[in-house]
Design an enzyme around this catalytic site. Structure first.
Site, PDB file in Angstrom:
ATOM      1  N   TYR A 211       2.683  -3.762   1.077  1.00 20.80           N
ATOM      2  CA  TYR A 211       1.458  -3.291   0.402  1.00 20.80           C
ATOM      3  C   TYR A 211       0.515  -4.471   0.125  1.00 20.80           C
ATOM      4  O   TYR A 211      -0.686  -4.402   0.392  1.00 20.80           O
ATOM      5  CB  TYR A 211       1.860  -2.602  -0.902  1.00 20.80           C
ATOM      6  CG  TYR A 211       0.734  -1.873  -1.612  1.00 20.80           C
ATOM      7  CD1 TYR A 211       0.251  -0.664  -1.119  1.00 20.80           C
ATOM      8  CD2 TYR A 211       0.170  -2.382  -2.782  1.00 20.80           C
ATOM      9  CE1 TYR A 211      -0.772   0.009  -1.765  1.00 20.80           C
ATOM     10  CE2 TYR A 211      -0.845  -1.715  -3.432  1.00 20.80           C
ATOM     11  CZ  TYR A 211      -1.313  -0.509  -2.929  1.00 20.80           C
ATOM     12  OH  TYR A 211      -2.320   0.155  -3.577  1.00 20.80           O
TER      13      TYR A 211
ATOM     14  N   LYS B 290      -3.232  -4.953   1.659  1.00 13.08           N
ATOM     15  CA  LYS B 290      -4.422  -4.977   0.798  1.00 13.08           C
ATOM     16  C   LYS B 290      -5.150  -6.326   0.865  1.00 13.08           C
ATOM     17  O   LYS B 290      -6.378  -6.375   0.770  1.00 13.08           O
ATOM     18  CB  LYS B 290      -4.040  -4.616  -0.639  1.00 13.08           C
ATOM     19  CG  LYS B 290      -3.530  -3.166  -0.787  1.00 13.08           C
ATOM     20  CD  LYS B 290      -4.543  -2.148  -0.288  1.00 13.08           C
ATOM     21  CE  LYS B 290      -4.163  -0.715  -0.668  1.00 13.08           C
ATOM     22  NZ  LYS B 290      -5.172   0.270  -0.212  1.00 13.08           N
TER      23      LYS B 290
HETATM   24  N1  LIG Z   1      -3.224   4.300  -8.198  1.00 13.67           N
HETATM   25  C1  LIG Z   1      -3.223   2.976  -8.309  1.00 13.67           C
HETATM   26  O1  LIG Z   1      -2.713   2.402  -9.289  1.00 13.67           O
HETATM   27  C2  LIG Z   1      -3.886   2.124  -7.244  1.00 13.67           C
HETATM   28  C3  LIG Z   1      -4.059   0.770  -7.507  1.00 13.67           C
HETATM   29  C4  LIG Z   1      -4.663  -0.048  -6.561  1.00 13.67           C
HETATM   30  C5  LIG Z   1      -5.083   0.508  -5.355  1.00 13.67           C
HETATM   31  N2  LIG Z   1      -4.887   1.842  -5.112  1.00 13.67           N
HETATM   32  C6  LIG Z   1      -5.350   2.340  -3.824  1.00 13.67           C
HETATM   33  O2  LIG Z   1      -6.267   3.391  -4.033  1.00 13.67           O
HETATM   34  C7  LIG Z   1      -6.194   4.314  -2.943  1.00 13.67           C
HETATM   35  C8  LIG Z   1      -5.992   5.720  -3.486  1.00 13.67           C
HETATM   36  O3  LIG Z   1      -4.767   5.745  -4.202  1.00 13.67           O
HETATM   37  P1  LIG Z   1      -4.369   6.918  -5.215  1.00 13.67           P
HETATM   38  O4  LIG Z   1      -3.670   6.258  -6.319  1.00 13.67           O
HETATM   39  O5  LIG Z   1      -5.525   7.787  -5.472  1.00 13.67           O
HETATM   40  O6  LIG Z   1      -3.243   7.643  -4.323  1.00 13.67           O
HETATM   41  P2  LIG Z   1      -2.906   9.183  -4.066  1.00 13.67           P
HETATM   42  O7  LIG Z   1      -1.529   9.169  -3.509  1.00 13.67           O
HETATM   43  O8  LIG Z   1      -3.211  10.008  -5.258  1.00 13.67           O
HETATM   44  O9  LIG Z   1      -3.958   9.587  -2.913  1.00 13.67           O
HETATM   45  C9  LIG Z   1      -3.886   9.050  -1.618  1.00 13.67           C
HETATM   46  C10 LIG Z   1      -4.322  10.133  -0.633  1.00 13.67           C
HETATM   47  O10 LIG Z   1      -4.284   9.562   0.685  1.00 13.67           O
HETATM   48  C11 LIG Z   1      -3.790  10.566   1.560  1.00 13.67           C
HETATM   49  N3  LIG Z   1      -3.224   9.962   2.757  1.00 13.67           N
HETATM   50  C12 LIG Z   1      -2.058   9.266   2.868  1.00 13.67           C
HETATM   51  N4  LIG Z   1      -1.849   8.932   4.133  1.00 13.67           N
HETATM   52  C13 LIG Z   1      -2.899   9.386   4.853  1.00 13.67           C
HETATM   53  C14 LIG Z   1      -3.237   9.340   6.232  1.00 13.67           C
HETATM   54  N5  LIG Z   1      -2.437   8.753   7.136  1.00 13.67           N
HETATM   55  N6  LIG Z   1      -4.399   9.918   6.628  1.00 13.67           N
HETATM   56  C15 LIG Z   1      -5.221  10.528   5.738  1.00 13.67           C
HETATM   57  N7  LIG Z   1      -4.923  10.622   4.425  1.00 13.67           N
HETATM   58  C16 LIG Z   1      -3.784  10.054   3.985  1.00 13.67           C
HETATM   59  C17 LIG Z   1      -2.727  11.285   0.733  1.00 13.67           C
HETATM   60  O11 LIG Z   1      -2.392  12.562   1.283  1.00 13.67           O
HETATM   61  C18 LIG Z   1      -3.395  11.365  -0.617  1.00 13.67           C
HETATM   62  O12 LIG Z   1      -4.141  12.551  -0.774  1.00 13.67           O
HETATM   63  C19 LIG Z   1      -5.054   3.816  -2.040  1.00 13.67           C
HETATM   64  O13 LIG Z   1      -5.604   3.055  -0.991  1.00 13.67           O
HETATM   65  C20 LIG Z   1      -4.249   2.939  -2.968  1.00 13.67           C
HETATM   66  O14 LIG Z   1      -3.516   1.960  -2.262  1.00 13.67           O
HETATM   67  C21 LIG Z   1      -4.300   2.660  -6.022  1.00 13.67           C
END
Ligand SMILES: NC(=O)c1ccc[n+]([C@@H]2O[C@H](COP(=O)([O-])OP(=O)(O)OC[C@H]3O[C@@H](n4cnc5c(N)ncnc54)[C@H](O)[C@@H]3O)[C@@H](O)[C@H]2O)c1
Length: 256
Positions: A162, A166
Protein backbone atom coordinates in the site's frame (compact mmCIF):
# COMPACT_ATOMS: atom_id res chain seq x y z
CA UNK A 1 -22.12 26.56 -8.44
CA UNK A 2 -18.50 25.58 -9.12
CA UNK A 3 -19.22 22.60 -11.41
CA UNK A 4 -22.16 23.76 -13.54
CA UNK A 5 -21.88 22.21 -17.04
CA UNK A 6 -18.92 20.07 -15.92
CA UNK A 7 -18.76 16.30 -16.35
CA UNK A 8 -16.83 14.23 -13.81
CA UNK A 9 -15.80 10.60 -13.37
CA UNK A 10 -15.19 9.41 -9.80
CA UNK A 11 -13.58 5.95 -9.62
CA UNK A 12 -14.52 3.86 -6.62
CA UNK A 13 -17.49 6.22 -6.32
CA UNK A 14 -19.82 3.69 -4.72
CA UNK A 15 -18.38 3.90 -1.20
CA UNK A 16 -16.59 6.00 1.39
CA UNK A 17 -14.54 8.95 0.12
CA UNK A 18 -15.58 8.27 -3.50
CA UNK A 19 -19.27 8.41 -2.63
CA UNK A 20 -18.79 11.63 -0.66
CA UNK A 21 -16.92 13.12 -3.64
CA UNK A 22 -19.71 12.15 -6.04
CA UNK A 23 -22.28 13.83 -3.79
CA UNK A 24 -20.10 16.94 -3.38
CA UNK A 25 -19.47 17.42 -7.11
CA UNK A 26 -23.09 16.67 -8.05
CA UNK A 27 -24.30 19.00 -5.29
CA UNK A 28 -22.30 21.77 -6.95
CA UNK A 29 -23.71 21.15 -10.42
CA UNK A 30 -21.53 18.44 -12.01
CA UNK A 31 -22.90 15.55 -14.03
CA UNK A 32 -21.18 12.61 -12.39
CA UNK A 33 -20.23 9.17 -13.66
CA UNK A 34 -19.90 6.78 -10.75
CA UNK A 35 -17.31 4.14 -11.53
CA UNK A 36 -16.98 1.04 -9.38
CA UNK A 37 -16.87 -2.74 -9.41
CA UNK A 38 -19.67 -2.75 -6.83
CA UNK A 39 -22.53 -1.93 -9.16
CA UNK A 40 -25.26 -2.33 -6.55
CA UNK A 41 -23.71 0.37 -4.33
CA UNK A 42 -22.88 2.53 -7.37
CA UNK A 43 -26.53 2.44 -8.46
CA UNK A 44 -27.57 3.44 -4.94
CA UNK A 45 -25.28 6.51 -5.07
CA UNK A 46 -26.56 7.41 -8.56
CA UNK A 47 -30.13 7.22 -7.23
CA UNK A 48 -29.16 9.55 -4.34
CA UNK A 49 -27.84 12.12 -6.81
CA UNK A 50 -30.85 11.87 -9.12
CA UNK A 51 -33.32 12.06 -6.20
CA UNK A 52 -31.60 15.29 -5.11
CA UNK A 53 -32.18 16.73 -8.61
CA UNK A 54 -28.70 16.06 -10.04
CA UNK A 55 -27.40 14.07 -13.01
CA UNK A 56 -25.53 10.81 -12.56
CA UNK A 57 -24.77 7.57 -14.34
CA UNK A 58 -23.17 4.31 -13.28
CA UNK A 59 -19.94 3.72 -15.21
CA UNK A 60 -18.89 0.12 -14.60
CA UNK A 61 -15.22 -0.84 -15.02
CA UNK A 62 -12.53 -2.64 -13.17
CA UNK A 63 -9.88 0.09 -13.19
CA UNK A 64 -7.12 -2.49 -13.67
CA UNK A 65 -8.42 -3.54 -17.10
CA UNK A 66 -7.46 -1.18 -19.94
CA UNK A 67 -10.35 -2.19 -22.25
CA UNK A 68 -12.94 -1.69 -19.47
CA UNK A 69 -11.50 1.73 -18.60
CA UNK A 70 -11.59 2.79 -22.27
CA UNK A 71 -15.21 1.60 -22.55
CA UNK A 72 -16.08 3.54 -19.38
CA UNK A 73 -14.75 6.81 -20.81
CA UNK A 74 -16.56 6.13 -24.11
CA UNK A 75 -19.84 5.53 -22.25
CA UNK A 76 -19.45 8.80 -20.32
CA UNK A 77 -18.75 10.75 -23.53
CA UNK A 78 -21.80 9.16 -25.16
CA UNK A 79 -24.06 10.00 -22.21
CA UNK A 80 -22.77 13.45 -21.18
CA UNK A 81 -20.84 14.66 -24.28
CA UNK A 82 -17.57 15.71 -22.62
CA UNK A 83 -15.21 15.02 -19.72
CA UNK A 84 -13.84 17.76 -17.46
CA UNK A 85 -12.88 16.05 -14.21
CA UNK A 86 -11.36 12.76 -13.08
CA UNK A 87 -11.18 11.89 -9.41
CA UNK A 88 -9.10 8.69 -9.33
CA UNK A 89 -10.10 7.33 -5.95
CA UNK A 90 -10.55 3.54 -6.31
CA UNK A 91 -8.21 1.77 -3.92
CA UNK A 92 -7.78 -1.33 -1.79
CA UNK A 93 -5.63 -2.66 1.04
CA UNK A 94 -4.26 -6.21 1.41
CA UNK A 95 -2.08 -6.01 4.50
CA UNK A 96 0.62 -8.50 5.40
CA UNK A 97 -0.09 -10.84 8.25
CA UNK A 98 2.16 -11.68 11.14
CA UNK A 99 3.54 -15.18 10.76
CA UNK A 100 5.59 -15.40 13.92
CA UNK A 101 7.20 -13.41 16.66
CA UNK A 102 10.91 -13.29 17.23
CA UNK A 103 12.66 -11.81 20.22
CA UNK A 104 13.30 -8.74 18.05
CA UNK A 105 9.66 -8.22 17.09
CA UNK A 106 7.14 -9.31 14.52
CA UNK A 107 7.96 -10.71 11.12
CA UNK A 108 5.44 -9.58 8.53
CA UNK A 109 5.07 -11.65 5.39
CA UNK A 110 3.51 -10.30 2.26
CA UNK A 111 2.44 -12.61 -0.54
CA UNK A 112 2.88 -11.91 -4.24
CA UNK A 113 -0.91 -11.93 -4.56
CA UNK A 114 -1.26 -9.16 -1.93
CA UNK A 115 1.50 -7.13 -3.57
CA UNK A 116 0.09 -7.47 -7.10
CA UNK A 117 -3.52 -6.79 -6.11
CA UNK A 118 -2.73 -3.51 -4.36
CA UNK A 119 -0.22 -2.23 -6.92
CA UNK A 120 -2.65 -3.13 -9.72
CA UNK A 121 -5.70 -1.33 -8.34
CA UNK A 122 -4.07 1.60 -6.59
CA UNK A 123 -1.27 2.47 -9.01
CA UNK A 124 -1.87 0.81 -12.39
CA UNK A 125 -5.64 1.43 -12.13
CA UNK A 126 -5.05 5.12 -11.47
CA UNK A 127 -2.59 5.35 -14.36
CA UNK A 128 -5.00 3.64 -16.80
CA UNK A 129 -7.84 5.98 -15.80
CA UNK A 130 -5.63 9.06 -16.18
CA UNK A 131 -4.45 7.92 -19.61
CA UNK A 132 -7.98 7.24 -20.84
CA UNK A 133 -9.46 10.44 -19.37
CA UNK A 134 -6.64 12.51 -20.86
CA UNK A 135 -7.74 11.72 -24.43
CA UNK A 136 -10.96 13.82 -24.45
CA UNK A 137 -9.39 16.37 -22.10
CA UNK A 138 -6.49 16.92 -24.53
CA UNK A 139 -8.98 17.41 -27.37
CA UNK A 140 -10.89 19.94 -25.27
CA UNK A 141 -7.63 21.57 -24.15
CA UNK A 142 -8.85 21.57 -20.54
CA UNK A 143 -9.27 19.18 -17.64
CA UNK A 144 -8.66 18.55 -13.95
CA UNK A 145 -7.49 15.38 -12.26
CA UNK A 146 -7.28 14.62 -8.55
CA UNK A 147 -5.57 11.37 -7.62
CA UNK A 148 -5.55 9.57 -4.27
CA UNK A 149 -2.40 8.94 -2.27
CA UNK A 150 -2.44 8.32 1.51
CA UNK A 151 -0.60 9.28 4.67
CA UNK A 152 0.40 5.58 4.51
CA UNK A 153 2.85 6.51 1.74
CA UNK A 154 5.23 7.62 4.50
CA UNK A 155 5.48 4.02 5.69
CA UNK A 156 3.23 1.74 7.71
CA UNK A 157 3.84 -1.68 9.29
CA UNK A 158 2.36 -4.49 7.20
CA UNK A 159 1.57 -2.18 4.28
CA UNK A 160 4.67 -2.34 2.05
CA UNK A 161 2.38 -2.83 -0.96
CA UNK A 162 0.00 0.00 0.00
CA UNK A 163 2.79 2.45 0.94
CA UNK A 164 4.63 1.73 -2.33
CA UNK A 165 1.44 2.17 -4.37
CA UNK A 166 0.59 5.48 -2.68
CA UNK A 167 4.13 6.86 -2.88
CA UNK A 168 3.93 5.89 -6.56
CA UNK A 169 0.81 8.04 -6.91
CA UNK A 170 2.85 11.10 -5.92
CA UNK A 171 5.43 10.38 -8.67
CA UNK A 172 2.64 9.71 -11.15
CA UNK A 173 0.92 12.98 -10.22
CA UNK A 174 4.08 15.01 -10.70
CA UNK A 175 4.92 13.35 -14.03
CA UNK A 176 1.41 13.63 -15.49
CA UNK A 177 1.27 17.26 -14.36
CA UNK A 178 4.39 17.90 -16.46
CA UNK A 179 3.15 15.92 -19.46
CA UNK A 180 -0.41 17.31 -19.49
CA UNK A 181 0.32 20.97 -18.68
CA UNK A 182 0.54 21.91 -22.37
CA UNK A 183 -3.09 20.72 -22.73
CA UNK A 184 -4.19 22.83 -19.74
CA UNK A 185 -4.88 19.74 -17.65
CA UNK A 186 -4.07 20.14 -13.94
CA UNK A 187 -3.07 17.00 -12.04
CA UNK A 188 -2.85 16.97 -8.24
CA UNK A 189 -3.43 14.44 -5.48
CA UNK A 190 -4.87 14.18 -2.00
CA UNK A 191 -3.20 12.11 0.72
CA UNK A 192 -5.91 11.42 3.30
CA UNK A 193 -5.22 10.43 6.87
CA UNK A 194 -7.34 7.78 8.59
CA UNK A 195 -10.90 8.32 7.39
CA UNK A 196 -14.19 6.75 8.53
CA UNK A 197 -15.15 4.51 5.58
CA UNK A 198 -15.81 0.81 4.97
CA UNK A 199 -12.03 0.47 4.31
CA UNK A 200 -11.23 1.33 7.93
CA UNK A 201 -14.39 -0.12 9.50
CA UNK A 202 -12.70 -3.46 10.17
CA UNK A 203 -9.73 -2.01 12.09
CA UNK A 204 -9.93 -3.31 15.67
CA UNK A 205 -11.17 -0.76 18.22
CA UNK A 206 -7.93 -0.69 20.24
CA UNK A 207 -5.93 0.06 17.09
CA UNK A 208 -8.35 2.87 16.12
CA UNK A 209 -7.87 4.34 19.59
CA UNK A 210 -4.08 4.24 19.18
CA UNK A 211 -4.40 5.80 15.72
CA UNK A 212 -6.56 8.65 17.00
CA UNK A 213 -4.35 9.25 20.04
CA UNK A 214 -1.47 10.38 17.85
CA UNK A 215 -3.59 12.66 15.60
CA UNK A 216 -3.32 16.28 16.81
CA UNK A 217 -6.99 16.90 15.88
CA UNK A 218 -7.75 13.74 17.86
CA UNK A 219 -10.22 12.07 15.52
CA UNK A 220 -10.53 10.33 12.18
CA UNK A 221 -11.61 12.31 9.10
CA UNK A 222 -15.17 12.18 7.83
CA UNK A 223 -15.24 11.17 4.12
CA UNK A 224 -16.76 14.58 3.31
CA UNK A 225 -13.63 16.31 4.66
CA UNK A 226 -11.53 14.49 2.05
CA UNK A 227 -14.16 15.00 -0.68
CA UNK A 228 -13.98 18.76 -0.04
CA UNK A 229 -10.28 18.74 -0.92
CA UNK A 230 -10.77 16.66 -4.09
CA UNK A 231 -13.49 19.16 -5.08
CA UNK A 232 -11.14 22.11 -4.46
CA UNK A 233 -8.37 20.51 -6.54
CA UNK A 234 -10.68 19.90 -9.53
CA UNK A 235 -12.24 23.36 -9.32
CA UNK A 236 -11.12 26.59 -10.99
CA UNK A 237 -10.03 27.78 -7.54
CA UNK A 238 -6.97 25.52 -7.88
CA UNK A 239 -6.24 26.70 -11.44
CA UNK A 240 -2.55 27.54 -10.74
CA UNK A 241 -1.83 24.31 -8.81
CA UNK A 242 -0.45 21.28 -10.55
CA UNK A 243 1.73 18.33 -9.57
CA UNK A 244 1.04 18.82 -5.86
CA UNK A 245 0.07 16.43 -3.08
CA UNK A 246 -2.06 17.75 -0.22
CA UNK A 247 -1.85 15.83 3.07
CA UNK A 248 -5.27 15.93 4.76
CA UNK A 249 -4.53 14.06 7.96
CA UNK A 250 -5.56 16.15 10.96
CA UNK A 251 -1.87 16.89 11.54
CA UNK A 252 -1.01 13.20 11.98
CA UNK A 253 2.27 13.41 10.08
CA UNK A 254 3.48 16.66 11.66
CA UNK A 255 6.81 16.26 13.41
CA UNK A 256 7.48 12.89 11.77
N1 LIG B 1 -10.20 5.38 4.54
C1 LIG B 1 -8.96 5.79 4.82
O1 LIG B 1 -8.56 5.88 6.00
C2 LIG B 1 -8.02 6.19 3.70
C3 LIG B 1 -6.83 6.81 4.05
C4 LIG B 1 -5.93 7.20 3.06
C5 LIG B 1 -6.25 6.95 1.73
N2 LIG B 1 -7.42 6.32 1.41
C6 LIG B 1 -7.67 6.09 0.00
O2 LIG B 1 -8.89 6.69 -0.37
C7 LIG B 1 -9.49 5.95 -1.43
C8 LIG B 1 -10.93 5.60 -1.06
O3 LIG B 1 -10.89 4.79 0.11
P1 LIG B 1 -12.18 4.51 1.02
O4 LIG B 1 -11.69 4.51 2.40
O5 LIG B 1 -13.29 5.39 0.62
O6 LIG B 1 -12.44 2.98 0.62
P2 LIG B 1 -13.78 2.16 0.32
O7 LIG B 1 -13.37 0.73 0.43
O8 LIG B 1 -14.91 2.66 1.13
O9 LIG B 1 -14.08 2.52 -1.22
C9 LIG B 1 -13.24 2.10 -2.27
C10 LIG B 1 -14.12 1.81 -3.48
O10 LIG B 1 -13.25 1.42 -4.56
C11 LIG B 1 -13.90 0.37 -5.26
N3 LIG B 1 -12.92 -0.43 -5.99
C12 LIG B 1 -12.01 -1.31 -5.49
N4 LIG B 1 -11.35 -1.89 -6.47
C13 LIG B 1 -11.80 -1.37 -7.63
C14 LIG B 1 -11.49 -1.60 -9.00
N5 LIG B 1 -10.56 -2.49 -9.37
N6 LIG B 1 -12.16 -0.89 -9.94
C15 LIG B 1 -13.11 0.01 -9.59
N7 LIG B 1 -13.47 0.24 -8.31
C16 LIG B 1 -12.82 -0.44 -7.34
C17 LIG B 1 -14.58 -0.44 -4.16
O11 LIG B 1 -15.60 -1.30 -4.69
C18 LIG B 1 -15.11 0.65 -3.27
O12 LIG B 1 -16.42 1.04 -3.62
C19 LIG B 1 -8.59 4.73 -1.67
O13 LIG B 1 -7.71 5.01 -2.73
C20 LIG B 1 -7.82 4.62 -0.37
O14 LIG B 1 -6.58 3.97 -0.54
C21 LIG B 1 -8.31 5.93 2.36
Amino acid sequence: MRFNDKVAIVTGGASGIGRATVLKLAGEGAKVAINDVNLEWAKRVADEVITAGGAAMVAPANVTVRSEVAAMVEAVLKQFGRLDVLVANAGITRDAFTVRKTKDGQIKMMTDEQWDAVLNVNLKGTWLCCQAAAVPMMEQNSGKMSLTASFGMLGNMGQANYAASKAGIVGLTRTLALEFARYKINVNCVAPGATKTPMTATIPEDLVKRLIDKVPLHRMAEPEEIANVHAFLVSEEASYMTGQCLLVDGGDTLGV
